[in-house]
Design a protein around this motif. Structure first.
Motif, PDB file in Angstrom:
ATOM      1  N   MET A  92      55.339 -51.226  25.942  1.00  0.00           N
ATOM      2  CA  MET A  92      55.200 -50.242  27.020  1.00  0.00           C
ATOM      3  C   MET A  92      56.511 -50.089  27.781  1.00  0.00           C
ATOM      4  O   MET A  92      57.082 -49.016  27.857  1.00  0.00           O
ATOM      5  N   LEU A  93      57.000 -51.236  28.286  1.00  0.00           N
ATOM      6  CA  LEU A  93      58.303 -51.231  28.964  1.00  0.00           C
ATOM      7  C   LEU A  93      59.250 -52.107  28.144  1.00  0.00           C
ATOM      8  O   LEU A  93      58.958 -53.277  27.901  1.00  0.00           O
ATOM      9  N   THR A  94      60.354 -51.508  27.699  1.00  0.00           N
ATOM     10  CA  THR A  94      61.290 -52.246  26.862  1.00  0.00           C
ATOM     11  C   THR A  94      62.639 -52.355  27.557  1.00  0.00           C
ATOM     12  O   THR A  94      63.180 -51.341  28.015  1.00  0.00           O
ATOM     13  N   ILE A  95      63.134 -53.584  27.642  1.00  0.00           N
ATOM     14  CA  ILE A  95      64.417 -53.810  28.295  1.00  0.00           C
ATOM     15  C   ILE A  95      65.387 -54.321  27.239  1.00  0.00           C
ATOM     16  O   ILE A  95      65.087 -55.294  26.545  1.00  0.00           O
ATOM     17  N   ARG A 106      69.706 -50.829  28.511  1.00  0.00           N
ATOM     18  CA  ARG A 106      68.792 -49.706  28.492  1.00  0.00           C
ATOM     19  C   ARG A 106      67.399 -50.159  28.891  1.00  0.00           C
ATOM     20  O   ARG A 106      66.951 -51.233  28.531  1.00  0.00           O
ATOM     21  N   VAL A 107      66.722 -49.326  29.679  1.00  0.00           N
ATOM     22  CA  VAL A 107      65.319 -49.567  29.999  1.00  0.00           C
ATOM     23  C   VAL A 107      64.526 -48.373  29.472  1.00  0.00           C
ATOM     24  O   VAL A 107      64.835 -47.227  29.802  1.00  0.00           O
ATOM     25  N   THR A 108      63.545 -48.650  28.614  1.00  0.00           N
ATOM     26  CA  THR A 108      62.740 -47.568  28.047  1.00  0.00           C
ATOM     27  C   THR A 108      61.288 -47.747  28.463  1.00  0.00           C
ATOM     28  O   THR A 108      60.754 -48.854  28.406  1.00  0.00           O
ATOM     29  N   PHE A 109      60.676 -46.658  28.895  1.00  0.00           N
ATOM     30  CA  PHE A 109      59.285 -46.703  29.308  1.00  0.00           C
ATOM     31  C   PHE A 109      58.540 -45.645  28.514  1.00  0.00           C
ATOM     32  O   PHE A 109      58.849 -44.450  28.617  1.00  0.00           O
ATOM     33  N   ASN A 110      57.579 -46.082  27.672  1.00  0.00           N
ATOM     34  CA  ASN A 110      56.840 -45.148  26.813  1.00  0.00           C
ATOM     35  C   ASN A 110      57.800 -44.210  26.074  1.00  0.00           C
ATOM     36  O   ASN A 110      57.620 -42.998  26.071  1.00  0.00           O
ATOM     37  N   ASP A 111      58.842 -44.772  25.499  1.00  0.00           N
ATOM     38  CA  ASP A 111      59.834 -44.040  24.708  1.00  0.00           C
ATOM     39  C   ASP A 111      60.730 -43.107  25.521  1.00  0.00           C
ATOM     40  O   ASP A 111      61.436 -42.273  24.959  1.00  0.00           O
ATOM     41  N   THR A 112      60.676 -43.202  26.843  1.00  0.00           N
ATOM     42  CA  THR A 112      61.594 -42.418  27.657  1.00  0.00           C
ATOM     43  C   THR A 112      62.642 -43.354  28.248  1.00  0.00           C
ATOM     44  O   THR A 112      62.300 -44.423  28.758  1.00  0.00           O
ATOM     45  N   ASP A 113      63.895 -42.939  28.161  1.00  0.00           N
ATOM     46  CA  ASP A 113      64.951 -43.767  28.755  1.00  0.00           C
ATOM     47  C   ASP A 113      64.924 -43.573  30.277  1.00  0.00           C
ATOM     48  O   ASP A 113      65.086 -42.458  30.769  1.00  0.00           O
ATOM     49  N   ILE A 114      64.690 -44.629  31.018  1.00  0.00           N
ATOM     50  CA  ILE A 114      64.629 -44.504  32.480  1.00  0.00           C
ATOM     51  C   ILE A 114      65.760 -45.277  33.146  1.00  0.00           C
ATOM     52  O   ILE A 114      65.744 -45.514  34.351  1.00  0.00           O
ATOM     53  N   THR A 115      66.768 -45.669  32.385  1.00  0.00           N
ATOM     54  CA  THR A 115      67.873 -46.457  32.931  1.00  0.00           C
ATOM     55  C   THR A 115      68.546 -45.712  34.085  1.00  0.00           C
ATOM     56  O   THR A 115      68.920 -44.544  33.928  1.00  0.00           O
ATOM     57  N   GLY A 116      68.682 -46.381  35.216  1.00  0.00           N
ATOM     58  CA  GLY A 116      69.439 -45.818  36.339  1.00  0.00           C
ATOM     59  C   GLY A 116      68.745 -44.700  37.086  1.00  0.00           C
ATOM     60  O   GLY A 116      69.377 -44.001  37.872  1.00  0.00           O
ATOM     61  N   ARG A 117      67.446 -44.498  36.853  1.00  0.00           N
ATOM     62  CA  ARG A 117      66.750 -43.463  37.628  1.00  0.00           C
ATOM     63  C   ARG A 117      66.474 -43.939  39.045  1.00  0.00           C
ATOM     64  O   ARG A 117      66.414 -45.130  39.310  1.00  0.00           O
ATOM     65  N   LYS A 118      66.272 -42.971  39.934  1.00  0.00           N
ATOM     66  CA  LYS A 118      65.997 -43.315  41.337  1.00  0.00           C
ATOM     67  C   LYS A 118      64.616 -43.950  41.471  1.00  0.00           C
ATOM     68  O   LYS A 118      63.702 -43.604  40.726  1.00  0.00           O
ATOM     69  N   PRO A 119      64.442 -44.838  42.455  1.00  0.00           N
ATOM     70  CA  PRO A 119      63.158 -45.530  42.605  1.00  0.00           C
ATOM     71  C   PRO A 119      61.983 -44.565  42.786  1.00  0.00           C
ATOM     72  O   PRO A 119      60.909 -44.814  42.248  1.00  0.00           O
ATOM     73  N   GLU A 120      62.203 -43.476  43.542  1.00  0.00           N
ATOM     74  CA  GLU A 120      61.071 -42.576  43.771  1.00  0.00           C
ATOM     75  C   GLU A 120      60.651 -41.864  42.477  1.00  0.00           C
ATOM     76  O   GLU A 120      59.497 -41.490  42.317  1.00  0.00           O
ATOM     77  N   ASP A 121      61.597 -41.712  41.536  1.00  0.00           N
ATOM     78  CA  ASP A 121      61.241 -41.112  40.245  1.00  0.00           C
ATOM     79  C   ASP A 121      60.571 -42.131  39.333  1.00  0.00           C
ATOM     80  O   ASP A 121      59.609 -41.817  38.635  1.00  0.00           O
ATOM     81  N   VAL A 156      58.777 -44.704  40.185  1.00  0.00           N
ATOM     82  CA  VAL A 156      57.401 -44.981  40.595  1.00  0.00           C
ATOM     83  C   VAL A 156      56.500 -43.807  40.221  1.00  0.00           C
ATOM     84  O   VAL A 156      55.337 -43.985  39.831  1.00  0.00           O
ATOM     85  N   ARG A 157      57.042 -42.602  40.281  1.00  0.00           N
ATOM     86  CA  ARG A 157      56.233 -41.443  39.911  1.00  0.00           C
ATOM     87  C   ARG A 157      55.912 -41.427  38.414  1.00  0.00           C
ATOM     88  O   ARG A 157      54.953 -40.802  37.983  1.00  0.00           O
ATOM     89  N   MET A 158      56.741 -42.101  37.599  1.00  0.00           N
ATOM     90  CA  MET A 158      56.463 -42.163  36.166  1.00  0.00           C
ATOM     91  C   MET A 158      55.409 -43.221  35.846  1.00  0.00           C
ATOM     92  O   MET A 158      54.828 -43.194  34.766  1.00  0.00           O
ATOM     93  N   GLY A 159      55.170 -44.147  36.768  1.00  0.00           N
ATOM     94  CA  GLY A 159      54.119 -45.128  36.536  1.00  0.00           C
ATOM     95  C   GLY A 159      54.585 -46.575  36.537  1.00  0.00           C
ATOM     96  O   GLY A 159      53.946 -47.439  35.955  1.00  0.00           O
ATOM     97  N   ILE A 160      55.717 -46.863  37.198  1.00  0.00           N
ATOM     98  CA  ILE A 160      56.166 -48.254  37.309  1.00  0.00           C
ATOM     99  C   ILE A 160      56.245 -48.593  38.790  1.00  0.00           C
ATOM    100  O   ILE A 160      57.059 -48.018  39.519  1.00  0.00           O
ATOM    101  N   ALA A 161      55.380 -49.504  39.238  1.00  0.00           N
ATOM    102  CA  ALA A 161      55.333 -49.811  40.669  1.00  0.00           C
ATOM    103  C   ALA A 161      55.817 -51.225  40.929  1.00  0.00           C
ATOM    104  O   ALA A 161      55.399 -52.154  40.240  1.00  0.00           O
ATOM    105  N   LEU A 162      56.697 -51.367  41.914  1.00  0.00           N
ATOM    106  CA  LEU A 162      57.215 -52.691  42.270  1.00  0.00           C
ATOM    107  C   LEU A 162      56.613 -53.157  43.588  1.00  0.00           C
ATOM    108  O   LEU A 162      56.554 -52.407  44.564  1.00  0.00           O
ATOM    109  N   VAL A 163      56.157 -54.413  43.595  1.00  0.00           N
ATOM    110  CA  VAL A 163      55.809 -55.063  44.851  1.00  0.00           C
ATOM    111  C   VAL A 163      56.966 -56.003  45.149  1.00  0.00           C
ATOM    112  O   VAL A 163      57.082 -57.075  44.563  1.00  0.00           O
TER     113      VAL A 163
END
Lengths: 292, 234, 470
Positions: free
Chosen positions: B1-4, B57-72, B74-81
């Motif tokens: 799901m999340l690949t680092i 590289r960080v990939t989430f469901n086959d989308t590269d999300i490396t270096g994206r802003k936190p608000e984006d 979280v909107r894709m479905g990765i939430a940090l506590v």
């Protein structure tokens, strides 16, 4: 006693206007952790725009609309051109930059409209009500001022406490990181804060202008009053800004009435010093954020 | 799901992560353990978009999300506590929850809110109180609740045990484990407290000075005494 | 350069001497230049030196200590008013009993600055960033207003006229006649009322005239050094300079005739304070002879400039030692990381207060010089605008550098004149011309903060570094 009532009544309309000005400072502080010392220079500028529109069209409502629109725009412009690029550097830089904006705006207004005080005619009668065979120092215009401020503060309260945007703005102010992690576009909220502050400042400017004369530096002293009220209220608190804005206006009116109006800035200074000495974190906030 | 893959992060001259690669699969808890300064929080903050990676590289469901802003992110479905019970004390409990997932539809948010109150009944009882009136454990529940309000597929939990009583930690972590199993949520848990973390986790990863020194089934790691002495200090 | 630095590091005494040399060279150079330039340029020189004096304090307070203050204009008012009050009211130094002179007024202005600096610094040390800026803004607006509260003592809105302690005998009277438009009017603002009306009539006595003449005979011709000059306070040429007050009738015969009824006995010595300020008939005579005899002497603007230069160089020397010594590093350490500084044994509060005290001292001395340049103190001279000017100057020149302060002072004096020139060429409206300097200041301040936080000095240093690397 009659004197007291007179001075008290006289202080109400200036008090609610100072409350608005303090509110504008607080809105900006909450959104960007910057005190916008140019806030009232912006208000002065938009009030001059309003005066020009009024002279051209003869309509006070159009003038008000022009002030509000330009206040909003000016707030956004200052944020984008000055504060956003400077914010990451030292706080001294941000403070100095807002003073730069103040100096430039006052001079620019002087270039366009001249340095002399100009009268801003009130939209309705500004002579005191006559009740019981006596003229009281409270006019229909004062009533208009008070009602306008109440409506505006209520509207802001609803926006901040009952809407999602309001919640997002508050969260961005208190903890931008958690807000971002929750999906709030914090940078947009900051712009919105500056825009609303510009709007509120513009209202304050148009309302206060008929009570004094309008000149490029006319609002300098109000900056001191508004800052005093905002700091005593805690800088973060909208309620505090309104309450102590009115309070500061009343105290200044009473002291000016019993002694001399030239005392007003000194009174504000004393209030500020006493507050900073004994309750530096402000009355309406429980944060310990001010000292090192 | 999340690949680092090969993730490196540095703060100035200090390199906090040196080529970390790992996989966070759905429906289970993956635990990253390590001593203070091992780079655990940096990993979490980078995944959430709060830090920019140097390389990798960080990939989430086959989308590269490396270096994206936190608000984006979280909107894709990765939430940090984040570490330290990240609630906003000036807001009420319900406002803290409602803050999560503001971009979602009204119906989605209401469903999530009901679910949060079912998971953490104590929050329902205190919904209109200020978050500053909550105890430490309650605040951690609120922080997790806020993250769940965003409707995540991946939940990143940074040191939830910090400063909490062991009993409460166990309760919270077991709840998270059940949640992962039941709803297919991928959980990445970062902990200094290895015993509790490895109890709820399927996979364990040991991080030391920014590098992965060991990874494998959680039970295996929990029983590796040599590893414990060398990197976890007990 | 680096070899020089290492040498001075090794021998602390060398550093003191080298700083003294720098100050002396600048003093000598400016004093020398001051002899040859026309009065208008001397006036600019005096103003720039005065600004530099105040801005050395801003370098320390805003630049090194990181406290943005707008109160330094008000602290200049403190110095200016103390200078005016002591020189108007005191004949002898209290306790010591020695004759009063302007140096004593400067000393008391400095003491006043230190006291106010302690008061404000004590509050300010507890505050950070915007709170401090707001408090000092309140001081800048509120303190000059205090003058209005005590119209009897402080002269109210009209302020107080003082004489420039100008050793007249050795100097020719001004012939250029520039001050009426360059300094007095500009700063008096709307004060159209004749200021001299506030002074009691009985001060114009014949007895004083005699005393003045005696003094003049003794040492005016020989003594150019204001530091040792007893007669510092006597001001004969002041009256020779009609243009200065832009009031030709000021000393007309009518005025003197009102004094005819007074005999010398009527005057109690203690009351005779303000006499020098407005001189007497006998002085006019000596003036005339001075003009006849000496045509290469100082005019009043040159005298004002030499006082301002001397003060600026002394203050600059002190500032140089502080900035380049241990204290300079302490201030910067606290600015950059108060917690780390506290851990290493430095008191953050103490450091912030000391920066405030030093800058207040400098501001008060600058205020005393300002009072002498204007021959006047009043709320109209010490406005929020003055405080803002100091901030503008220090930011444009370079916040953390004493050279930056000097460059900033020059900019503050030069830019308005430059705008006037451009305006004359282009035929600008007065409204535009009057506001253009401030408009430029504001824009430049914002640009400097955004693009070159180190100001002009920082920019040049950065450029030089880039060249070196190539």
């Amino acid at each position: 006693m009659t004197n007291f009532i007179d001075y008290f009544l006289g202080g109400i309309s200036s008090g609610v206007i100072i409350a608005l000005m303090a509110l504008a400072l607080v809105l900006v502080w909450r959104s960007t952790r910057v005190v916008n010392f140019a806030q009232l220079a912006q208000a002065m500028f938009t009030t001059f725009i309003a005066l020009t529109v009024r002279d051209l069209t003869g309509s006070w409502l159009l003038a008000l609309a022009a002030a509000l629109a330009s206040g909003l725009v000016l707030g956004v412009i200052v944020h984008f051109l000055v504060i956003r690029p400077v914010k990451r550097m030292d706080t001294s830089g941000a403070i100095i930059a807002t003073f730069g904006v103040l100096i430039a705006l006052e001079a620019f207004a002087g270039m366009i409209w001249g340095g002399d005080g100009k009268a801003f005619p009130p939209p309705i009668r500004n002579t005191g009500f006559e009740i019981g065979g006596r003229v009281w120092p409270f006019s229909p215009y004062d009533l208009l001022v008070v009602v306008t401020v109440i409506v505006l503060v209520l509207a802001l309260t609803i926006v901040f406490t009952r809407t999602s945007v309001g919640l997002a703005m508050r969260a961005s102010a208190f903890n931008p990181e958690v807000a971002r992690l929750s999906g709030v576009r914090v940078s947009r909220m900051l712009v919105l804060g500056w825009a609303i502050a510009g709007f509120v400042g513009a209202v304050a400017g148009v309302l206060v202008a008929p009570l004094t004369t309008l000149s490029p530096t006319a609002f300098d002293v109000f900056l001191v009053f508004a800052f005093t009220a905002a700091v005593i209220g805690g800088l973060d608190s909208l309620v505090g800004a309104v309450a102590f804005g009115i309070g500061t206006g009343l105290v200044i009116s009473l002291v000016s009435g019993y002694t001399d109006s030239s005392n007003a800035p000194v009174v504000a200074l004393v209030l500020l010093v006493v507050n900073l000495l004994f309750k530096p974190e402000g009355v309406f906030t429980h944060h310990k954020a001010r000292t090192v | 799901m999340l690949t680092i893959e090969d993730l490196s992060v540095s703060y100035g001259a200090v390199q906090a992560l040196k080529g970390v690669s790992l996989e966070v699969p759905p429906g289970r808890v993956t635990a990253v353990i390590g001593a203070n300064g091992a780079g655990k929080s940096t990993l979490m903050r980078t995944l959430a978009g709060l830090e920019k990676p140097q390389s990798g590289r960080v990939t989430f469901n086959d989308t590269d999300i490396t270096g994206r802003k936190p608000e984006d992110v979280v909107r894709m479905g990765i939430a940090l506590v984040p570490e330290g019970r990240s609630t906003i004390p000036d807001l009420t409990v319900e406002e803290n929850l409602k803050l999560g997932g503001m971009w979602r539809t009204h119906a989605q948010r209401n469903t999530s809110l009901t679910r949060a109150y079912t998971l953490f009944p104590v929050l329902g009882e205190r919904r209109s109180l200020g978050a500053d009136t909550l105890s430490g454990g309650e605040r951690q529940q609120l922080a997790i609740g806020r993250a769940l309000m965003t409707g995540p597929q991946v939940l990143l939990l940074d040191e939830p045990s910090l400063g909490l009583a062991p009993l409460i930690v166990t309760q919270i972590l077991e709840l998270v484990g059940t949640m992962a199993k039941d709803s297919g949520l991928a959980v990445l848990l970062v902990e200094q407290n290895a015993t509790t973390a490895l109890r709820v986790a399927k996979t364990g990863i040991v991080l030391n000075l920014g590098e992965i020194v060991k990874s494998g089934p959680a039970q295996e790691i929990a029983q590796d005494e040599e590893l414990r002495h060398a990197y976890l200090g007990y | 350069m680096s070899r020089l630095t290492s040498l001075t590091e090794r021998l602390p005494g060398t550093r003191l001497v080298s700083h003294a040399l720098i100050a002396l060279v600048i003093f000598g150079l400016l004093t020398w230049i001051n002899q040859f330039i026309d009065p208008l340029l001397s006036y600019y020189l005096a103003t720039a030196a005065m600004y530099a004096t105040a801005m050395f304090g801003m370098t320390i307070l805003v630049g090194l200590s990181g406290q943005v203050s707008l109160g330094n204009g008000a602290l200049m008012a403190v110095g200016g008013y103390i200078f005016a009050l002591t020189s108007l009211n005191w004949q002898t130094v209290p306790i010591l009993g020695t004759p009063w002179n302007a140096v004593w007024s400067m000393v008391f202005a400095g003491i006043g600055g230190v006291v106010f600096g302690l008061l404000i610094g004590g509050i300010a040390a507890r505050l950070k960033g915007p709170y401090l800026a707001g408090l000092t803004l309140g001081i800048a607006v509120g303190v000059p207003a205090i003058a209005n509260r005590f119209p009897g003592l402080l002269g109210g809105e009209n302020g107080l006229m003082i004489q420039v302690p100008y050793p007249a005998g050795g100097y020719a009277a001004a012939t250029g006649g520039l001050t009426d438009d360059a300094s007095t009017d500009e700063f008096l603002g709307g004060g159209d009322e004749p200021l001299y009306e506030e002074l009691p009539d009985d001060l114009f006595t014949d007895e004083q005239a005699v005393i003045e003449d005696d003094f003049a005979g003794d040492d005016f011709l020989s003594d150019e050094d204001f530091l040792s000059d007893d007669d510092f306070l006597s001001d004969d040429d002041f009256l020779g300079d009609d243009d200065f007050l832009s009031d030709d009738d000021f000393l007309s015969d009518d005025d003197f005739s009102t004094n005819d009824g007074f005999t010398t006995d009527d005057v109690v010595p203690e009351e005779a304070f303000d006499d020098e300020a407005f001189g007497v008939e006998g002085d006019l005579g000596s003036d005339v002879s001075a003009i006849d005899g000496l045509d290469a002497g100082f005019v009043i603007e040159q005298w004002q400039a030499s006082v301002a230069i001397a003060v600026a160089c002394i203050v600059g020397f002190v500032a140089l030692n502080l900035v380049r010594g241990r204290q300079g590093r302490v201030w910067q350490a606290v600015r950059d990381d108060p917690v780390a500084a506290a851990v290493s044994g430095i008191s953050p509060a103490g450091s912030k207060i000391s920066a405030f005290v030093v800058s207040s001292l400098f501001a008060a001395l600058a205020g005393a010089v300002f009072a002498q340049i204007l021959s006047f103190v009043g709320p109209g001279a010490f406005t929020l605008g003055l405080s803002l000017s100091l901030l503008v100057g220090i930011v444009l020149g370079g916040r953390t550098s004493l050279i930056g302060a000097m460059i900033g002072a020059v900019i503050l004096v030069w830019l308005p004149e430059f705008v006037l020139d451009v305006s004359a060429d282009r035929g600008w409206d007065d409204q535009i011309t009057n506001n253009a300097p401030n408009f430029l200041y504001g824009i430049l301040v914002v640009l400097v903060v955004l693009a070159a936080p180190g100001g002009l000095v920082g920019g040049v240093q950065g450029f030089a570094k880039r060249l070196n690397r190539r």
